[in-house]
Write an enzyme that holds these catalytic residues in place. Structure first.
Site, PDB file in Angstrom:
ATOM      1  N   SER A 101       0.854  -1.202   0.000  1.00 29.22           N
ATOM      2  CA  SER A 101       0.000   0.000   0.000  1.00 29.22           C
ATOM      3  C   SER A 101       0.883   1.243   0.000  1.00 29.22           C
ATOM      4  N   GLU A 125       0.932   5.596   0.928  1.00 31.03           N
ATOM      5  CA  GLU A 125       0.314   6.647   1.742  1.00 31.03           C
ATOM      6  C   GLU A 125       0.573   8.020   1.146  1.00 31.03           C
ATOM      7  N   THR A 162      -3.519  10.785   4.749  1.00 29.50           N
ATOM      8  CA  THR A 162      -3.400  11.318   6.121  1.00 29.50           C
ATOM      9  C   THR A 162      -4.225  12.590   6.264  1.00 29.50           C
ATOM     10  N   ALA A 170       0.064  17.348   7.450  1.00 27.84           N
ATOM     11  CA  ALA A 170       1.007  17.598   8.554  1.00 27.84           C
ATOM     12  C   ALA A 170       0.279  18.227   9.744  1.00 27.84           C
ATOM     13  N   ARG A 172      -5.020   7.600  17.054  1.00 28.01           N
ATOM     14  CA  ARG A 172      -5.284   8.686  17.984  1.00 28.01           C
ATOM     15  C   ARG A 172      -4.890   9.973  17.294  1.00 28.01           C
ATOM     16  N   ASP A 182      -1.685  12.885  16.008  1.00 31.20           N
ATOM     17  CA  ASP A 182      -0.660  13.734  16.638  1.00 31.20           C
ATOM     18  C   ASP A 182      -1.316  14.884  17.375  1.00 31.20           C
ATOM     19  N   ALA A 198      -6.446   5.375  20.417  1.00 32.83           N
ATOM     20  CA  ALA A 198      -6.925   4.725  19.188  1.00 32.83           C
ATOM     21  C   ALA A 198      -7.720   3.459  19.472  1.00 32.83           C
ATOM     22  N   TYR A 204       4.366   1.085  16.734  1.00 31.45           N
ATOM     23  CA  TYR A 204       5.536   1.913  16.943  1.00 31.45           C
ATOM     24  C   TYR A 204       6.717   1.064  17.409  1.00 31.45           C
ATOM     25  N   HIS A 264       6.407   4.644  21.125  1.00 33.79           N
ATOM     26  CA  HIS A 264       5.802   5.958  20.958  1.00 33.79           C
ATOM     27  C   HIS A 264       6.452   6.972  21.901  1.00 33.79           C
ATOM     28  N   GLN A 290       5.142   2.829  12.353  1.00 32.71           N
ATOM     29  CA  GLN A 290       5.869   4.076  12.158  1.00 32.71           C
ATOM     30  C   GLN A 290       7.102   3.725  11.321  1.00 32.71           C
ATOM     31  N   PHE A 304      11.395  15.763  10.064  1.00 30.44           N
ATOM     32  CA  PHE A 304      10.163  15.069  10.438  1.00 30.44           C
ATOM     33  C   PHE A 304      10.467  13.950  11.440  1.00 30.44           C
ATOM     34  N   HIS A 308       4.120  -0.977   3.633  1.00 24.88           N
ATOM     35  CA  HIS A 308       3.300   0.233   3.459  1.00 24.88           C
ATOM     36  C   HIS A 308       4.288   1.373   3.201  1.00 24.88           C
TER      37      HIS A 308
HETATM   38  N1  LIG Z   1       0.536   6.377   8.636  1.00 26.01           N
HETATM   39  C1  LIG Z   1       0.612   7.110   9.727  1.00 26.01           C
HETATM   40  O1  LIG Z   1       0.321   8.273   9.761  1.00 26.01           O
HETATM   41  C2  LIG Z   1       1.076   6.430  10.941  1.00 26.01           C
HETATM   42  C3  LIG Z   1       1.168   7.141  12.095  1.00 26.01           C
HETATM   43  N2  LIG Z   1       1.640   6.524  13.214  1.00 26.01           N
HETATM   44  C4  LIG Z   1       1.761   7.231  14.462  1.00 26.01           C
HETATM   45  O2  LIG Z   1       1.764   6.236  15.486  1.00 26.01           O
HETATM   46  C5  LIG Z   1       1.482   6.825  16.690  1.00 26.01           C
HETATM   47  C6  LIG Z   1       0.619   5.865  17.502  1.00 26.01           C
HETATM   48  O3  LIG Z   1      -0.586   5.666  16.894  1.00 26.01           O
HETATM   49  P1  LIG Z   1      -1.891   6.313  17.495  1.00 26.01           P
HETATM   50  O4  LIG Z   1      -3.037   5.542  17.027  1.00 26.01           O
HETATM   51  O5  LIG Z   1      -1.894   7.744  17.128  1.00 26.01           O
HETATM   52  O6  LIG Z   1      -1.738   6.311  19.086  1.00 26.01           O
HETATM   53  P2  LIG Z   1      -2.281   5.319  20.203  1.00 26.01           P
HETATM   54  O7  LIG Z   1      -3.564   5.840  20.715  1.00 26.01           O
HETATM   55  O8  LIG Z   1      -2.218   3.921  19.759  1.00 26.01           O
HETATM   56  O9  LIG Z   1      -1.102   5.538  21.288  1.00 26.01           O
HETATM   57  C7  LIG Z   1      -0.664   6.852  21.594  1.00 26.01           C
HETATM   58  C8  LIG Z   1       0.073   6.798  22.932  1.00 26.01           C
HETATM   59  O10 LIG Z   1      -0.849   6.483  23.981  1.00 26.01           O
HETATM   60  C9  LIG Z   1      -0.517   5.254  24.621  1.00 26.01           C
HETATM   61  N3  LIG Z   1      -1.783   4.517  24.764  1.00 26.01           N
HETATM   62  C10 LIG Z   1      -2.480   3.910  23.772  1.00 26.01           C
HETATM   63  N4  LIG Z   1      -3.615   3.360  24.266  1.00 26.01           N
HETATM   64  C11 LIG Z   1      -3.640   3.631  25.590  1.00 26.01           C
HETATM   65  C12 LIG Z   1      -4.558   3.346  26.643  1.00 26.01           C
HETATM   66  N5  LIG Z   1      -5.714   2.717  26.371  1.00 26.01           N
HETATM   67  N6  LIG Z   1      -4.254   3.768  27.898  1.00 26.01           N
HETATM   68  C13 LIG Z   1      -3.125   4.450  28.129  1.00 26.01           C
HETATM   69  N7  LIG Z   1      -2.211   4.770  27.188  1.00 26.01           N
HETATM   70  C14 LIG Z   1      -2.478   4.366  25.925  1.00 26.01           C
HETATM   71  C15 LIG Z   1       0.465   4.557  23.717  1.00 26.01           C
HETATM   72  O11 LIG Z   1       1.400   3.790  24.465  1.00 26.01           O
HETATM   73  C16 LIG Z   1       1.159   5.736  23.022  1.00 26.01           C
HETATM   74  O12 LIG Z   1       2.182   6.236  23.843  1.00 26.01           O
HETATM   75  C17 LIG Z   1       0.857   8.171  16.400  1.00 26.01           C
HETATM   76  O13 LIG Z   1       1.781   9.205  16.643  1.00 26.01           O
HETATM   77  C18 LIG Z   1       0.583   8.062  14.888  1.00 26.01           C
HETATM   78  O14 LIG Z   1       0.564   9.284  14.256  1.00 26.01           O
HETATM   79  C19 LIG Z   1       1.974   5.209  13.247  1.00 26.01           C
HETATM   80  C20 LIG Z   1       1.886   4.474  12.095  1.00 26.01           C
HETATM   81  C21 LIG Z   1       1.418   5.016  10.873  1.00 26.01           C
HETATM   82  N1  LIG Z   2       3.613  10.943  14.265  1.00 25.07           N
HETATM   83  C1  LIG Z   2       3.416  10.700  12.955  1.00 25.07           C
HETATM   84  N2  LIG Z   2       2.530  11.475  12.284  1.00 25.07           N
HETATM   85  C2  LIG Z   2       2.292  11.271  10.964  1.00 25.07           C
HETATM   86  O1  LIG Z   2       1.456  12.009  10.386  1.00 25.07           O
HETATM   87  C3  LIG Z   2       2.965  10.249  10.300  1.00 25.07           C
HETATM   88  C4  LIG Z   2       3.852   9.466  11.043  1.00 25.07           C
HETATM   89  N3  LIG Z   2       4.069   9.712  12.348  1.00 25.07           N
HETATM   90  N4  LIG Z   2       4.508   8.437  10.455  1.00 25.07           N
HETATM   91  C5  LIG Z   2       4.078   7.915   9.217  1.00 25.07           C
HETATM   92  C6  LIG Z   2       3.582   8.956   8.272  1.00 25.07           C
HETATM   93  C7  LIG Z   2       4.706   9.786   7.645  1.00 25.07           C
HETATM   94  N5  LIG Z   2       4.103  11.071   7.473  1.00 25.07           N
HETATM   95  C8  LIG Z   2       4.780  12.174   6.920  1.00 25.07           C
HETATM   96  C9  LIG Z   2       6.182  12.184   6.896  1.00 25.07           C
HETATM   97  C10 LIG Z   2       6.885  13.249   6.351  1.00 25.07           C
HETATM   98  C11 LIG Z   2       6.204  14.337   5.852  1.00 25.07           C
HETATM   99  C12 LIG Z   2       6.985  15.475   5.256  1.00 25.07           C
HETATM  100  O2  LIG Z   2       8.189  15.450   5.111  1.00 25.07           O
HETATM  101  N6  LIG Z   2       6.296  16.546   4.921  1.00 25.07           N
HETATM  102  C13 LIG Z   2       7.001  17.699   4.356  1.00 25.07           C
HETATM  103  C14 LIG Z   2       6.314  18.121   3.057  1.00 25.07           C
HETATM  104  C15 LIG Z   2       6.467  16.990   2.083  1.00 25.07           C
HETATM  105  C16 LIG Z   2       6.429  17.495   0.652  1.00 25.07           C
HETATM  106  O3  LIG Z   2       5.729  18.509   0.420  1.00 25.07           O
HETATM  107  O4  LIG Z   2       7.120  16.859  -0.172  1.00 25.07           O
HETATM  108  C17 LIG Z   2       6.974  18.791   5.372  1.00 25.07           C
HETATM  109  O5  LIG Z   2       7.823  19.681   5.226  1.00 25.07           O
HETATM  110  O6  LIG Z   2       6.111  18.667   6.274  1.00 25.07           O
HETATM  111  C18 LIG Z   2       4.793  14.364   5.904  1.00 25.07           C
HETATM  112  C19 LIG Z   2       4.094  13.286   6.438  1.00 25.07           C
HETATM  113  C20 LIG Z   2       2.762  11.095   7.964  1.00 25.07           C
HETATM  114  N7  LIG Z   2       2.770   9.997   8.932  1.00 25.07           N
END
Ligand SMILES: NC(=O)C1=CN([C@@H]2O[C@H](COP(=O)(O)OP(=O)(O)OC[C@H]3O[C@@H](n4cnc5c(N)ncnc54)[C@H](O)[C@@H]3O)[C@@H](O)[C@H]2O)C=CC1
Ligand SMILES: Nc1nc(=O)c2c([nH]1)NC[C@@H]1CN(c3ccc(C(=O)N[C@@H](CCC(=O)O)C(=O)O)cc3)CN21
Length: 302
Positions: A12, A14, A45, A48, A104, A106, A122, A144, A148, A175, A215, A265
């Site tokens: 996949s 993103e 997503t 940012a 959840r 950022d 989440a 993570y 995290h 992540q 980032f 991914h």
């Molecule tokens: N594609 C993307 O954008 C991706 C983003 N991420 C990032 O991964 C991170 C974790 O994912 P999220 O779903 O946002 O967070 P989450 O809700 O799973 O966890 C966030 C924080 O809260 C804690 N936590 C989770 N559940 C809890 C509970 N029930 N009780 C107490 N503490 C708890 C976790 O240990 C962690 O420190 C985020 O920063 C997210 O942005 C991760 C993978 C992909």
């Molecule tokens: N905590 C967290 N939040 C997220 O939104 C996130 C993650 N982790 N990890 C996985 C992906 C990666 N993500 C990203 C990573 C880098 C940029 C980045 O470099 N953005 C540039 C602009 C990119 C461009 O225009 O080419 C920036 O300057 O923000 C954005 C989203 C979003 N996702």
């Protein structure tokens, strides 16, 4: 990795939602190139810093209506009420969307937070999605492997992830990371605790190292010293940074797949060429039935 090896491999890409019409057209061209590789879905997503959901919705609907691949919107609960989340879930269902990436999310930067969040984590969002739409959606959650930044310690973070997986998630996306050992150890920890869903490595190709490093520092993802020092040496030679990055990420992905990872991914950052080069190096179109392009057909950005 014994459980991970049993899962069918899923690939996949993103995107983040474009901010301008020109960005939307560029994303459309990128998506049309990457859909030839036959991925399972494109995730979108919030952009940012968790910016508004509206741009995500428009981008998701465009993908869902015009691409053979599925669209997978990010839905995060940190700054949305329960009612708003229910409405978004229903809107996506009405559009024929069948994937959701439940996060959840950022902490919005600065005073951006509207303070609306009623669900704290989440796992509660996964429960809400199941409550209002049963098994309709394939629910992806975040993982993570380097733990995290807000987690009090590694074991608590693992246990929080296990709770989320068992709340009804179908699959997890990690992540990004460059130290593959963190992934294998995280998966072993989860499998020992009964987690049997796919944990798909999230891989960030190196496209603009300075942006990438900024980032990574922000979300506390580690760029290994040996990689950072080489990239810094090519501070004025972006072509070398990109070519070396392609080699490093190709090898990382090949090792992960050879060791049983259930797919990849890719964080595409709305760009196709570097992803296409890595995809070609891995020979993944043989597996997905996608198109095969030779490297000299793929022009790198610098
Ligand atoms: N594609 C993307 O954008 C991706 C983003 N991420 C990032 O991964 C991170 C974790 O994912 P999220 O779903 O946002 O967070 P989450 O809700 O799973 O966890 C966030 C924080 O809260 C804690 N936590 C989770 N559940 C809890 C509970 N029930 N009780 C107490 N503490 C708890 C976790 O240990 C962690 O420190 C985020 O920063 C997210 O942005 C991760 C993978 C992909
Ligand atoms: N905590 C967290 N939040 C997220 O939104 C996130 C993650 N982790 N990890 C996985 C992906 C990666 N993500 C990203 C990573 C880098 C940029 C980045 O470099 N953005 C540039 C602009 C990119 C461009 O225009 O080419 C920036 O300057 O923000 C954005 C989203 C979003 N996702």
């Amino acid at each position: 990795m014994e459980i991970q090896k049993k899962h069918k491999r899923v690939y996949s890409f993103e995107f983040f939602p474009p901010k301008t019409d020109e960005g939307a057209e560029h994303l459309r061209q990128t998506r049309q190139r990457l859909e030839r590789l036959n991925p399972a879905y494109f995730s979108v997503t919030f952009g940012a810093g968790g910016s508004t959901q509206s741009r995500t919705f428009e981008t998701v609907v465009d993908i869902q209506r015009s691409s053979p691949a599925e669209a997978a919107p990010h839905l995060s609960c940190i700054d949305a009420s329960r009612e708003q989340l229910k409405e978004m879930i229903q809107r996506y269902r009405d559009e024929g969307v069948s994937y959701i990436v439940a996060l959840r999310g950022d902490q919005p930067s600065g005073s951006g937070s509207k303070g609306l969040g009623e669900l704290r984590y989440a796992n509660e969002l996964v429960e809400l999605i199941r409550e209002v739409s049963g098994e309709h959606f394939t629910v992806e959650v975040g993982a993570y492997p380097e733990f995290h930044p807000e987690a009090p310690d590694a074991i608590t973070d693992i246990e929080n992830f296990v709770r989320k997986a068992k709340a009804g998630a179908d699959s997890a996306i990690t992540q990004f990371f460059y130290n593959e050992a963190c992934y294998y150890r995280f998966v072993e920890d989860c499998e020992r605790r009964g987690v049997d869903i796919p944990i798909v490595p999230g891989i960030m190709p190196i496209m603009n190292y300075e942006q990438q490093a900024r980032f990574a520092a922000g979300c506390k993802a580690d760029i290994p010293r040996w990689l950072a020092k080489r990239m810094e040496a090519w501070e004025h030679d972006p072509r070398s940074q990109i070519e070396y990055g392609i080699d490093v990420v190709t090898e990382l992905c090949q090792n992960l797949l050879d060791n049983g990872a259930p797919g990849i991914h890719f964080y595409a950052l709305n760009k196709a060429p570097i992803i296409e080069r890595i995809w070609h190096n891995l020979g993944l179109s043989k597996e997905t039935g996608g198109e095969v392009r030779s490297p000299d057909e793929i022009e790198l950005p610098v």
